[in-house]
Design a protein around this motif. Structure first.
Motif, PDB file in Angstrom:
ATOM      1  N   ILE A 122     -38.886 -18.109  57.715  1.00 42.45           N
ATOM      2  CA  ILE A 122     -40.221 -17.374  57.768  1.00 42.45           C
ATOM      3  C   ILE A 122     -40.283 -16.310  56.597  1.00 42.45           C
ATOM      4  CG2 ILE A 122     -40.451 -17.023  60.311  1.00 42.45           C
ATOM      5  CD1 ILE A 122     -39.928 -14.421  60.064  1.00 42.45           C
ATOM      6  N   SER A 123     -41.358 -15.995  56.062  1.00 37.01           N
ATOM      7  CA  SER A 123     -41.568 -15.269  54.990  1.00 37.01           C
ATOM      8  C   SER A 123     -41.159 -13.623  54.987  1.00 37.01           C
ATOM      9  CB  SER A 123     -43.324 -15.443  54.189  1.00 37.01           C
ATOM     10  OG  SER A 123     -43.853 -14.480  55.381  1.00 37.01           O
ATOM     11  N   ASP A 124     -40.713 -12.956  54.145  1.00 39.43           N
ATOM     12  CA  ASP A 124     -40.361 -11.495  54.166  1.00 39.43           C
ATOM     13  C   ASP A 124     -41.104 -11.061  53.168  1.00 39.43           C
ATOM     14  OD1 ASP A 124     -39.270  -9.257  54.700  1.00 39.43           O
ATOM     15  OD2 ASP A 124     -37.399  -9.504  53.511  1.00 39.43           O
ATOM     16  N   PRO A 125     -42.289 -10.137  53.583  1.00 43.10           N
ATOM     17  CA  PRO A 125     -42.645  -9.918  55.095  1.00 43.10           C
ATOM     18  C   PRO A 125     -43.639 -11.122  55.748  1.00 43.10           C
ATOM     19  CG  PRO A 125     -44.158  -8.982  53.376  1.00 43.10           C
ATOM     20  CD  PRO A 125     -43.142  -9.432  52.758  1.00 43.10           C
ATOM     21  N   ALA A 126     -43.790 -10.960  56.824  1.00 45.78           N
ATOM     22  CA  ALA A 126     -44.250 -11.902  57.838  1.00 45.78           C
ATOM     23  C   ALA A 126     -45.001 -11.200  58.542  1.00 45.78           C
ATOM     24  CB  ALA A 126     -43.058 -12.704  58.533  1.00 45.78           C
ATOM     25  N   TYR A 127     -46.091 -12.334  59.258  1.00 46.09           N
ATOM     26  CA  TYR A 127     -46.778 -11.868  60.483  1.00 46.09           C
ATOM     27  C   TYR A 127     -45.925 -11.011  61.356  1.00 46.09           C
ATOM     28  CZ  TYR A 127     -49.433 -12.661  64.697  1.00 46.09           C
ATOM     29  OH  TYR A 127     -50.113 -12.481  66.037  1.00 46.09           O
ATOM     30  N   LEU A 139     -34.853 -20.001  68.972  1.00 49.97           N
ATOM     31  CA  LEU A 139     -34.759 -20.412  67.694  1.00 49.97           C
ATOM     32  C   LEU A 139     -33.987 -19.511  66.690  1.00 49.97           C
ATOM     33  CD1 LEU A 139     -38.013 -22.343  67.076  1.00 49.97           C
ATOM     34  CD2 LEU A 139     -35.861 -23.546  67.539  1.00 49.97           C
ATOM     35  N   GLN A 140     -33.178 -19.967  65.887  1.00 53.46           N
ATOM     36  CA  GLN A 140     -32.559 -19.092  64.834  1.00 53.46           C
ATOM     37  C   GLN A 140     -33.726 -18.997  63.778  1.00 53.46           C
ATOM     38  OE1 GLN A 140     -28.572 -20.597  63.529  1.00 53.46           O
ATOM     39  NE2 GLN A 140     -28.672 -22.082  65.339  1.00 53.46           N
ATOM     40  N   VAL A 141     -33.474 -17.726  63.116  1.00 57.58           N
ATOM     41  CA  VAL A 141     -34.794 -17.260  62.011  1.00 57.58           C
ATOM     42  C   VAL A 141     -33.833 -16.763  60.961  1.00 57.58           C
ATOM     43  CG1 VAL A 141     -36.687 -15.956  61.748  1.00 57.58           C
ATOM     44  CG2 VAL A 141     -36.424 -16.944  64.016  1.00 57.58           C
ATOM     45  N   ARG A 142     -34.283 -17.030  59.779  1.00 55.40           N
ATOM     46  CA  ARG A 142     -34.004 -16.669  58.353  1.00 55.40           C
ATOM     47  C   ARG A 142     -35.156 -16.788  57.700  1.00 55.40           C
ATOM     48  NH1 ARG A 142     -29.114 -20.024  55.346  1.00 55.40           N
ATOM     49  NH2 ARG A 142     -29.731 -18.158  53.770  1.00 55.40           N
ATOM     50  N   THR A 143     -35.071 -15.558  56.491  1.00 52.98           N
ATOM     51  CA  THR A 143     -36.312 -15.290  55.773  1.00 52.98           C
ATOM     52  C   THR A 143     -36.087 -15.789  54.357  1.00 52.98           C
ATOM     53  OG1 THR A 143     -35.539 -13.302  55.277  1.00 52.98           O
ATOM     54  CG2 THR A 143     -36.513 -13.402  57.431  1.00 52.98           C
ATOM     55  N   TYR A 144     -37.295 -16.177  53.929  1.00 57.84           N
ATOM     56  CA  TYR A 144     -37.562 -16.564  52.364  1.00 57.84           C
ATOM     57  C   TYR A 144     -38.371 -15.325  51.873  1.00 57.84           C
ATOM     58  CZ  TYR A 144     -41.759 -18.723  53.725  1.00 57.84           C
ATOM     59  OH  TYR A 144     -43.147 -19.018  54.211  1.00 57.84           O
ATOM     60  N   GLY A 145     -38.426 -14.962  50.570  1.00 57.67           N
ATOM     61  CA  GLY A 145     -38.918 -13.838  49.775  1.00 57.67           C
ATOM     62  C   GLY A 145     -40.411 -14.133  49.665  1.00 57.67           C
ATOM     63  N   ARG A 146     -41.212 -13.149  49.605  1.00 62.89           N
ATOM     64  CA  ARG A 146     -42.595 -13.158  49.267  1.00 62.89           C
ATOM     65  C   ARG A 146     -42.839 -11.870  48.174  1.00 62.89           C
ATOM     66  NH1 ARG A 146     -46.269 -16.803  49.973  1.00 62.89           N
ATOM     67  NH2 ARG A 146     -47.728 -15.073  49.604  1.00 62.89           N
ATOM     68  N   GLY A 154     -47.602 -15.334  42.809  1.00 66.33           N
ATOM     69  CA  GLY A 154     -46.608 -16.287  42.155  1.00 66.33           C
ATOM     70  C   GLY A 154     -45.598 -16.534  43.578  1.00 66.33           C
ATOM     71  N   ALA A 155     -44.788 -17.625  43.479  1.00 64.14           N
ATOM     72  CA  ALA A 155     -43.900 -17.777  44.529  1.00 64.14           C
ATOM     73  C   ALA A 155     -42.664 -18.273  44.198  1.00 64.14           C
ATOM     74  CB  ALA A 155     -44.569 -19.074  45.256  1.00 64.14           C
ATOM     75  N   ALA A 156     -42.223 -17.807  42.688  1.00 63.35           N
ATOM     76  CA  ALA A 156     -40.640 -18.247  42.450  1.00 63.35           C
ATOM     77  C   ALA A 156     -39.559 -17.887  43.276  1.00 63.35           C
ATOM     78  CB  ALA A 156     -40.606 -17.648  41.081  1.00 63.35           C
ATOM     79  N   GLY A 157     -39.785 -16.683  43.771  1.00 60.13           N
ATOM     80  CA  GLY A 157     -38.674 -16.192  44.886  1.00 60.13           C
ATOM     81  C   GLY A 157     -38.643 -17.077  45.960  1.00 60.13           C
ATOM     82  N   MET A 158     -39.784 -17.554  46.530  1.00 62.21           N
ATOM     83  CA  MET A 158     -39.884 -18.299  47.750  1.00 62.21           C
ATOM     84  C   MET A 158     -39.368 -19.691  47.526  1.00 62.21           C
ATOM     85  SD  MET A 158     -43.317 -20.273  49.413  1.00 62.21           S
ATOM     86  CE  MET A 158     -44.434 -18.761  49.524  1.00 62.21           C
ATOM     87  N   LEU A 159     -39.625 -20.244  46.488  1.00 63.02           N
ATOM     88  CA  LEU A 159     -39.042 -21.548  46.068  1.00 63.02           C
ATOM     89  C   LEU A 159     -37.341 -21.361  45.707  1.00 63.02           C
ATOM     90  CD1 LEU A 159     -41.736 -22.815  43.568  1.00 63.02           C
ATOM     91  CD2 LEU A 159     -41.149 -23.660  45.642  1.00 63.02           C
ATOM     92  N   ASP A 160     -36.905 -20.449  45.138  1.00 64.20           N
ATOM     93  CA  ASP A 160     -35.577 -20.260  45.077  1.00 64.20           C
ATOM     94  C   ASP A 160     -34.845 -20.083  46.398  1.00 64.20           C
ATOM     95  OD1 ASP A 160     -35.661 -20.446  42.240  1.00 64.20           O
ATOM     96  OD2 ASP A 160     -35.593 -18.289  41.957  1.00 64.20           O
ATOM     97  N   LEU A 172     -41.726 -22.032  58.256  1.00 67.93           N
ATOM     98  CA  LEU A 172     -43.083 -21.699  58.471  1.00 67.93           C
ATOM     99  C   LEU A 172     -43.825 -21.192  57.091  1.00 67.93           C
ATOM    100  CD1 LEU A 172     -45.101 -21.150  60.873  1.00 67.93           C
ATOM    101  CD2 LEU A 172     -43.862 -18.875  61.227  1.00 67.93           C
ATOM    102  N   LEU A 173     -44.956 -21.604  57.143  1.00 71.03           N
ATOM    103  CA  LEU A 173     -45.947 -21.261  56.023  1.00 71.03           C
ATOM    104  C   LEU A 173     -47.152 -21.021  56.278  1.00 71.03           C
ATOM    105  CD1 LEU A 173     -44.784 -24.586  54.007  1.00 71.03           C
ATOM    106  CD2 LEU A 173     -44.115 -22.119  53.019  1.00 71.03           C
ATOM    107  N   GLN A 174     -47.641 -19.902  55.775  1.00 72.83           N
ATOM    108  CA  GLN A 174     -49.049 -19.620  56.156  1.00 72.83           C
ATOM    109  C   GLN A 174     -50.076 -20.320  55.320  1.00 72.83           C
ATOM    110  OE1 GLN A 174     -50.006 -15.421  57.141  1.00 72.83           O
ATOM    111  NE2 GLN A 174     -47.907 -15.097  57.088  1.00 72.83           N
ATOM    112  N   GLY A 175     -50.931 -21.170  55.857  1.00 75.31           N
ATOM    113  CA  GLY A 175     -51.677 -22.151  55.026  1.00 75.31           C
ATOM    114  C   GLY A 175     -52.655 -21.598  53.889  1.00 75.31           C
ATOM    115  N   CYS A 176     -52.961 -20.210  54.146  1.00 77.62           N
ATOM    116  CA  CYS A 176     -53.878 -19.362  53.312  1.00 77.62           C
ATOM    117  C   CYS A 176     -54.081 -18.102  53.877  1.00 77.62           C
ATOM    118  CB  CYS A 176     -55.432 -20.008  53.394  1.00 77.62           C
ATOM    119  SG  CYS A 176     -56.172 -20.135  54.745  1.00 77.62           S
ATOM    120  N   CYS A 177     -54.346 -17.258  52.822  1.00 77.61           N
ATOM    121  CA  CYS A 177     -54.570 -15.668  53.329  1.00 77.61           C
ATOM    122  C   CYS A 177     -53.510 -15.104  53.759  1.00 77.61           C
ATOM    123  CB  CYS A 177     -55.864 -15.671  54.167  1.00 77.61           C
ATOM    124  SG  CYS A 177     -57.505 -16.524  53.482  1.00 77.61           S
ATOM    125  N   HIS A 178     -52.505 -15.142  53.211  1.00 78.64           N
ATOM    126  CA  HIS A 178     -50.990 -14.700  53.676  1.00 78.64           C
ATOM    127  C   HIS A 178     -51.254 -13.212  54.404  1.00 78.64           C
ATOM    128  CE1 HIS A 178     -46.721 -13.023  53.759  1.00 78.64           C
ATOM    129  NE2 HIS A 178     -46.495 -14.343  53.991  1.00 78.64           N
TER     130      HIS A 178
END
Length: 401
Positions: A122-127, A139-146, A154-160, A172-178
């Motif tokens: 999930i993103s960090d920060p997330a809903y 489920l086990q949860v890890r985070t990717y950067g936002r 930009g989403a370079a941190g997310m992709l990395d 888990l990706l928010q389809g629009c309007c994060h």
């Protein structure tokens, strides 16, 4: 027994709602929960919804159970709206859920059944409710950067970060309007995410809660449809709370795409079984309203016009808030706000500054800096801008060291 119950964590948003309710200042401002309000501060029933409800009341003959998958016509209408192309709907299945939250939980249960060792990213920060829902399903949860600080795009941190996601993991990706940042990847970055998922074998899990309130309905669904076209498996949790204004009717849909209709196999039964243990069957009213609107060309036209007007109101609120902050000497915060979209905006304020803004000005947002610009009455924008400016200036005035 009850004395053994440990103290559970309180919900941070509803704690703030309770604090707001106890605040007696007449000029206090509530920007906590994600609810659309018009220029007068009211949350209206959409005209298309009202017309659909009248029609349903005239035709209603029974309140019989619909079944574990809910309203089949609603499920077909949602598949058509979300996915668009017939080729996609033919390799998808859907069940009605108790709003988007119910869809998230049913799909989390499906992940646990099919891939019990998988990690969900999930993103960090997330809903705020993403982690509790997923962990509640085991489920086990890890985070990717936002890129949340100052709302930078930009989403370079997310992709990395997501290069570490393994085959059979779920992202888990928010389809629009994060939510909470208001910052989305560009379409080119969405395409990079699709390529990364295809190469590394992870499955996108798209949360669609705000489609129609960012760049318009078709534009807001573009990334979800692209992922669905390019990848063999996609999970989608779709909500009707915001774009149909059906908050309390709890109307949503869980959608699963496979490589073919045959590949879906037992998916619908698995989702039905999960629903049976949680709430058995979803409520009918909201689903019937949405179906009535989407299946009637005139009502659909009315709804689309209302949805566009809501989006334009939100966009105008954000633009005016940014302009007010710029005029007060806070060009950086104004520029960050202007790049965001959707119901929420992220302010460059610390939790301490957000707390101070509540105490000093009676302006309530979340501790993360999120404010609901969709719930901002137009005549309160100058008040909010001054409150933000005061908080920023107070932070500058604090001596370092």
């Amino acid at each position: 027994m009850l004395e053994l119950l440990p103290s559970p964590p309180a919900d941070p948003l509803f704690d703030l709602e309770a604090e707001f309710a106890a605040d007696t200042r007449p000029d206090r401002l509530n920007l906590v929960l994600g609810v659309y309000r018009d220029r007068t501060g009211a949350t209206p029933v959409m005209e298309a919804v009202r017309k659909a409800e009248v029609r349903l009341a005239e035709r209603s003959v029974s309140k019989e159970y619909r079944g574990l998958s809910g309203n089949a016509s609603f499920n077909r209408a949602m598949l058509s709206m979300v996915l668009g192309a017939r080729a996609l709907t033919e390799r998808a299945t859907a069940v009605q859920t108790v709003a988007g939250t119910g869809a998230l939980r049913l799909l989390a249960d499906l992940v646990r059944q099919t891939r019990p060792g998988a990690t969900v990213w999930i993103s960090d920060p997330a809903y705020v409710n993403h982690r509790p829902i997923l962990e509640g399903a085991g489920l086990q949860v890890r985070t990717y950067g936002r890129p949340a600080s100052a709302g930078l795009p930009g989403a370079a941190g997310m992709l990395d970060d997501l290069r570490a996601a393994r085959r059979h993991d779920v992202v888990l990706l928010q389809g629009c309007c994060h939510n909470p940042t208001g910052v989305d990847p560009s379409f080119e970055e969405w395409e990079e995410l699709a390529g990364l998922a295809a190469a590394n074998g992870w499955v996108p899990f798209v949360d669609l809660a705000y489609h129609g309130l960012g760049d318009g309905l078709e534009a807001d669904l573009r990334a979800t449809r692209m992922l669905s076209e390019r990848l063999p498996e996609v999970l989608i949790a779709a909500s009707c709370s915001k774009n149909f204004g059906l908050y309390s009717d709890r109307t949503g849909c869980a959608i699963v795409l496979g490589s073919s209709r045959r590949a879906l196999g037992h998916v619908e039964t698995a989702l039905q079984n999960a629903a049976r243990t949680l709430y058995s069957m979803p409520p009918e009213h909201g689903a019937a309203v949405v179906t009535t609107i989407l299946e009637d060309e005139r009502l659909r036209t009315v709804w689309r016009a209302e949805l566009d007007a809501m989006r334009e109101h939100i966009t105008a609120n954000r633009a005016e808030l940014a302009a007010r902050l710029r005029a007060l000497g806070h060009a950086g915060q104004a520029a960050a706000l202007a790049r965001q979209k959707g119901m929420f905006s992220m302010l460059s304020l610390t939790p301490e500054q957000m707390g101070e803004m509540r105490r000093r000005s009676g302006i309530y947002g979340t501790n993360s800096g999120r404010v609901n610009v969709a719930g901002l009455p137009a005549d309160r924008i100058p008040f909010l801008a001054r409150g933000i400016a005061t908080a920023l200036e107070a932070a500058r005035a604090v001596p370092s060291g």
